[in-house]
Design a protein around this motif. Structure first.
Motif, PDB file in Angstrom:
ATOM      1  N   THR A  75      11.472  13.015  -0.846  1.00 12.12           N
ATOM      2  CA  THR A  75      12.187  12.742   0.401  1.00 12.12           C
ATOM      3  C   THR A  75      11.252  12.195   1.468  1.00 12.12           C
ATOM      4  O   THR A  75      11.559  11.202   2.141  1.00 12.12           O
ATOM      5  CB  THR A  75      12.866  14.025   0.911  1.00 12.12           C
ATOM      6  OG1 THR A  75      13.783  14.494  -0.083  1.00 12.12           O
ATOM      7  CG2 THR A  75      13.624  13.753   2.200  1.00 12.12           C
ATOM      8  N   SER A  76      10.106  12.818   1.630  1.00 18.70           N
ATOM      9  CA  SER A  76       9.143  12.366   2.635  1.00 18.70           C
ATOM     10  C   SER A  76       8.576  10.992   2.294  1.00 18.70           C
ATOM     11  O   SER A  76       8.157  10.245   3.189  1.00 18.70           O
ATOM     12  CB  SER A  76       7.994  13.369   2.748  1.00 18.70           C
ATOM     13  OG  SER A  76       8.462  14.633   3.167  1.00 18.70           O
ATOM     14  N   ALA A  77       8.571  10.655   1.010  1.00 20.70           N
ATOM     15  CA  ALA A  77       7.967   9.402   0.565  1.00 20.70           C
ATOM     16  C   ALA A  77       8.883   8.191   0.717  1.00 20.70           C
ATOM     17  O   ALA A  77       8.423   7.047   0.553  1.00 20.70           O
ATOM     18  CB  ALA A  77       7.550   9.532  -0.900  1.00 20.70           C
ATOM     19  N   VAL A  78      10.147   8.408   1.028  1.00 23.19           N
ATOM     20  CA  VAL A  78      11.122   7.308   1.057  1.00 23.19           C
ATOM     21  C   VAL A  78      10.669   6.090   1.868  1.00 23.19           C
ATOM     22  O   VAL A  78      10.824   4.943   1.418  1.00 23.19           O
ATOM     23  CB  VAL A  78      12.498   7.819   1.554  1.00 23.19           C
ATOM     24  CG1 VAL A  78      13.434   6.663   1.867  1.00 23.19           C
ATOM     25  CG2 VAL A  78      13.126   8.731   0.509  1.00 23.19           C
ATOM     26  N   PRO A  79      10.074   6.246   3.062  1.00 25.49           N
ATOM     27  CA  PRO A  79       9.704   5.050   3.840  1.00 25.49           C
ATOM     28  C   PRO A  79       8.494   4.296   3.295  1.00 25.49           C
ATOM     29  O   PRO A  79       8.201   3.188   3.759  1.00 25.49           O
ATOM     30  CB  PRO A  79       9.373   5.628   5.230  1.00 25.49           C
ATOM     31  CG  PRO A  79       9.914   7.005   5.244  1.00 25.49           C
ATOM     32  CD  PRO A  79       9.854   7.477   3.835  1.00 25.49           C
ATOM     33  N   TYR A  80       7.792   4.882   2.302  1.00 25.95           N
ATOM     34  CA  TYR A  80       6.522   4.321   1.854  1.00 25.95           C
ATOM     35  C   TYR A  80       6.612   3.753   0.445  1.00 25.95           C
ATOM     36  O   TYR A  80       7.495   4.091  -0.321  1.00 25.95           O
ATOM     37  CB  TYR A  80       5.439   5.408   1.900  1.00 25.95           C
ATOM     38  CG  TYR A  80       5.282   6.025   3.256  1.00 25.95           C
ATOM     39  CD1 TYR A  80       4.481   5.449   4.231  1.00 25.95           C
ATOM     40  CD2 TYR A  80       5.974   7.211   3.590  1.00 25.95           C
ATOM     41  CE1 TYR A  80       4.357   6.018   5.490  1.00 25.95           C
ATOM     42  CE2 TYR A  80       5.856   7.780   4.843  1.00 25.95           C
ATOM     43  CZ  TYR A  80       5.048   7.176   5.791  1.00 25.95           C
ATOM     44  OH  TYR A  80       4.935   7.742   7.031  1.00 25.95           O
ATOM     45  N   GLY A  81       5.677   2.865   0.134  1.00 26.76           N
ATOM     46  CA  GLY A  81       5.619   2.275  -1.193  1.00 26.76           C
ATOM     47  C   GLY A  81       5.550   0.765  -1.123  1.00 26.76           C
ATOM     48  O   GLY A  81       5.585   0.167  -0.036  1.00 26.76           O
ATOM     49  N   PRO A  82       5.447   0.075  -2.279  1.00 24.52           N
ATOM     50  CA  PRO A  82       5.391  -1.386  -2.308  1.00 24.52           C
ATOM     51  C   PRO A  82       6.589  -1.997  -1.582  1.00 24.52           C
ATOM     52  O   PRO A  82       7.725  -1.550  -1.753  1.00 24.52           O
ATOM     53  CB  PRO A  82       5.425  -1.699  -3.802  1.00 24.52           C
ATOM     54  CG  PRO A  82       4.856  -0.483  -4.455  1.00 24.52           C
ATOM     55  CD  PRO A  82       5.327   0.670  -3.620  1.00 24.52           C
ATOM     56  N   ASN A  83       6.324  -3.000  -0.765  1.00 18.29           N
ATOM     57  CA  ASN A  83       7.345  -3.674   0.047  1.00 18.29           C
ATOM     58  C   ASN A  83       7.952  -2.763   1.111  1.00 18.29           C
ATOM     59  O   ASN A  83       8.987  -3.088   1.705  1.00 18.29           O
ATOM     60  CB  ASN A  83       8.455  -4.256  -0.846  1.00 18.29           C
ATOM     61  CG  ASN A  83       7.903  -5.218  -1.868  1.00 18.29           C
ATOM     62  OD1 ASN A  83       7.088  -6.080  -1.557  1.00 18.29           O
ATOM     63  ND2 ASN A  83       8.322  -5.045  -3.127  1.00 18.29           N
ATOM     64  N   LYS A  84       7.326  -1.608   1.334  1.00 18.49           N
ATOM     65  CA  LYS A  84       7.726  -0.715   2.410  1.00 18.49           C
ATOM     66  C   LYS A  84       6.507  -0.469   3.296  1.00 18.49           C
ATOM     67  O   LYS A  84       5.688  -1.352   3.482  1.00 18.49           O
ATOM     68  CB  LYS A  84       8.280   0.597   1.841  1.00 18.49           C
ATOM     69  CG  LYS A  84       9.540   0.438   1.007  1.00 18.49           C
ATOM     70  CD  LYS A  84      10.022   1.807   0.517  1.00 18.49           C
ATOM     71  CE  LYS A  84      11.264   1.707  -0.334  1.00 18.49           C
ATOM     72  NZ  LYS A  84      11.702   3.051  -0.817  1.00 18.49           N
ATOM     73  N   MET A 140      -6.959  11.530  -0.830  1.00 21.25           N
ATOM     74  CA  MET A 140      -5.973  10.479  -1.054  1.00 21.25           C
ATOM     75  C   MET A 140      -4.567  10.965  -0.731  1.00 21.25           C
ATOM     76  O   MET A 140      -4.171  12.067  -1.121  1.00 21.25           O
ATOM     77  CB  MET A 140      -6.034  10.004  -2.509  1.00 21.25           C
ATOM     78  CG  MET A 140      -5.145   8.820  -2.810  1.00 21.25           C
ATOM     79  SD  MET A 140      -5.318   8.271  -4.540  1.00 21.25           S
ATOM     80  CE  MET A 140      -7.001   7.676  -4.554  1.00 21.25           C
ATOM     81  N   THR A 141      -3.821  10.139   0.002  1.00 23.15           N
ATOM     82  CA  THR A 141      -2.418  10.434   0.293  1.00 23.15           C
ATOM     83  C   THR A 141      -1.552   9.605  -0.651  1.00 23.15           C
ATOM     84  O   THR A 141      -1.536   8.377  -0.578  1.00 23.15           O
ATOM     85  CB  THR A 141      -2.086  10.085   1.753  1.00 23.15           C
ATOM     86  OG1 THR A 141      -2.519   8.758   2.037  1.00 23.15           O
ATOM     87  CG2 THR A 141      -2.790  11.042   2.700  1.00 23.15           C
ATOM     88  N   ALA A 142      -0.836  10.269  -1.554  1.00 26.69           N
ATOM     89  CA  ALA A 142      -0.080   9.580  -2.596  1.00 26.69           C
ATOM     90  C   ALA A 142       1.402   9.929  -2.512  1.00 26.69           C
ATOM     91  O   ALA A 142       1.793  10.915  -1.875  1.00 26.69           O
ATOM     92  CB  ALA A 142      -0.627   9.954  -3.972  1.00 26.69           C
ATOM     93  N   ILE A 143       2.206   9.108  -3.176  1.00 27.57           N
ATOM     94  CA  ILE A 143       3.653   9.361  -3.233  1.00 27.57           C
ATOM     95  C   ILE A 143       4.103   9.309  -4.690  1.00 27.57           C
ATOM     96  O   ILE A 143       3.475   8.646  -5.527  1.00 27.57           O
ATOM     97  CB  ILE A 143       4.443   8.338  -2.395  1.00 27.57           C
ATOM     98  CG1 ILE A 143       4.195   6.912  -2.901  1.00 27.57           C
ATOM     99  CG2 ILE A 143       4.074   8.462  -0.922  1.00 27.57           C
ATOM    100  CD1 ILE A 143       5.040   5.851  -2.186  1.00 27.57           C
ATOM    101  N   PRO A 144       5.180  10.016  -5.031  1.00 28.06           N
ATOM    102  CA  PRO A 144       5.661  10.007  -6.418  1.00 28.06           C
ATOM    103  C   PRO A 144       6.136   8.604  -6.819  1.00 28.06           C
ATOM    104  O   PRO A 144       6.740   7.892  -6.014  1.00 28.06           O
ATOM    105  CB  PRO A 144       6.826  11.000  -6.408  1.00 28.06           C
ATOM    106  CG  PRO A 144       6.671  11.783  -5.147  1.00 28.06           C
ATOM    107  CD  PRO A 144       6.001  10.884  -4.171  1.00 28.06           C
ATOM    108  N   HIS A 145       5.888   8.235  -8.070  1.00 29.04           N
ATOM    109  CA  HIS A 145       6.459   6.988  -8.573  1.00 29.04           C
ATOM    110  C   HIS A 145       7.949   7.199  -8.844  1.00 29.04           C
ATOM    111  O   HIS A 145       8.349   8.270  -9.336  1.00 29.04           O
ATOM    112  CB  HIS A 145       5.750   6.553  -9.860  1.00 29.04           C
ATOM    113  CG  HIS A 145       6.087   5.169 -10.285  1.00 29.04           C
ATOM    114  ND1 HIS A 145       7.152   4.892 -11.122  1.00 29.04           N
ATOM    115  CD2 HIS A 145       5.532   3.974  -9.963  1.00 29.04           C
ATOM    116  CE1 HIS A 145       7.223   3.581 -11.313  1.00 29.04           C
ATOM    117  NE2 HIS A 145       6.246   2.995 -10.620  1.00 29.04           N
TER     118      HIS A 145
END
Length: 205
Positions: A75-84, A140-145
Motif C-alpha cells: 500500500t505504501s509503495a503504490v506511488p513509487y516504481g518505474p514510471n512513477k 536501501m529503501t525498496a518496494i515489493p515487485h
C-alpha cells in the motif's frame, strides 16, 4: 625433522588471521539493529532485511561497513516504481529518521542522500575496527515487485529510477551454500576477498 604444514592447515591459519573478530562483528550488528529499528519506525508496517558480508558470514577484518534494506508495504509503495516516483523521497525520510534516533548516540554521524545511486550512506564517524577512519552503512529503501517475487530497488542513474532485484533471495542462496558446504563456501569467499584486496582487485564479486 621439521614437520611441514599441509595446504589445508596453511589456509586455515590464514583464514583465522583475516576473519572478522567477535568484537567487530558484535558492534557492527548492534549498529545494524539500530538502523533497522529506525527505518521500520519511519515506514510503518515495513520489513527489513540484511545483506552484504556480515549477513553472508564472510566478513574480514578490518570491518568497515554493513548493509541493510527496508521494504515498504504494498500500500505504501503504490506511488513509487518505474514510471512513477523515484526513491528520493523515501531516502530522505530514512535519513531524517536515522538522524532523529542516532544523532545522540553517534555525535559525528553524517548521512548522504544526494548523488547516491541505490542507498542512503550512513557515516558513523566512529570505526568498529582499530586503526580505521570510519564505519559506514548502506541503507536501501525498496518496494515489493508487483509480481510478488523480488523487489524494485533504487537506481538514480537510470531513467526508470528503479531496478528489479532480489537481495533477500540472494542472501538466502548464500546461506544455503554455506550450509551445504559445511562453511567451506564462506571460508573460500573470505580468502578470495583478501586475495582480491591484496592484488589490486583483479576479480569482480
Amino acid at each position: 625433522m621439521v614437520e611441514k604444514e599441509s595446504l589445508a592447515q596453511l589456509l586455515d591459519d590464514g583464514r583465522r588471521k583475516i576473519q572478522v573478530t567477535d568484537e567487530e562483528l558484535a558492534e557492527a550488528k548492534r549498529r545494524r539493529r539500530l538502523l533497522a529499528a529506525s527505518v521500520r519506525r519511519a515506514f510503518p508496517g515495513s520489513t527489513t532485511y540484511f545483506n552484504g558480508s556480515v549477513a553472508h558470514g564472510d566478513a574480514n577484518t578490518p570491518l568497515t561497513d554493513v548493509d541493510l534494506g527496508v521494504v515498504l508495504t504494498a500500500t505504501s509503495a503504490v506511488p513509487y516504481g518505474p514510471n512513477k516516483k523515484s526513491a528520493l523521497a523515501l531516502m530522505e525520510i530514512a535519513r531524517d529518521a536515522i538522524h532523529e534516533d542516532l544523532d545522540d548516540k553517534f555525535p559525528k554521524l553524517t548521512i548522504e542522500v544526494e548523488g547516491r545511486r541505490r542507498a542512503v550512506l550512513v557515516r558513523f564517524g566512529d570505526p568498529v575496527s582499530p586503526g580505521q577512519d570510519d564505519f559506514t552503512a548502506d541503507v536501501m529503501t525498496a518496494i515489493p515487485h508487483p509480481s510478488g517475487r523480488g523487489l524494485y530497488i533504487p537506481n538514480t542513474k537510470f531513467a526508470a529510477q528503479w531496478d528489479r532485484a532480489d537481495p533477500i533471495a540472494h542472501t538466502r542462496m548464500v546461506l544455503q551454500a554455506i550450509e551445504d558446504t559445511k562453511v567451506i563456501f564462506a571460508r573460500t569467499v573470505r580468502l578470495l576477498k583478501h586475495w582480491n584486496g591484496t592484488h589490486s582487485k583483479p576479480m569482480c564479486s
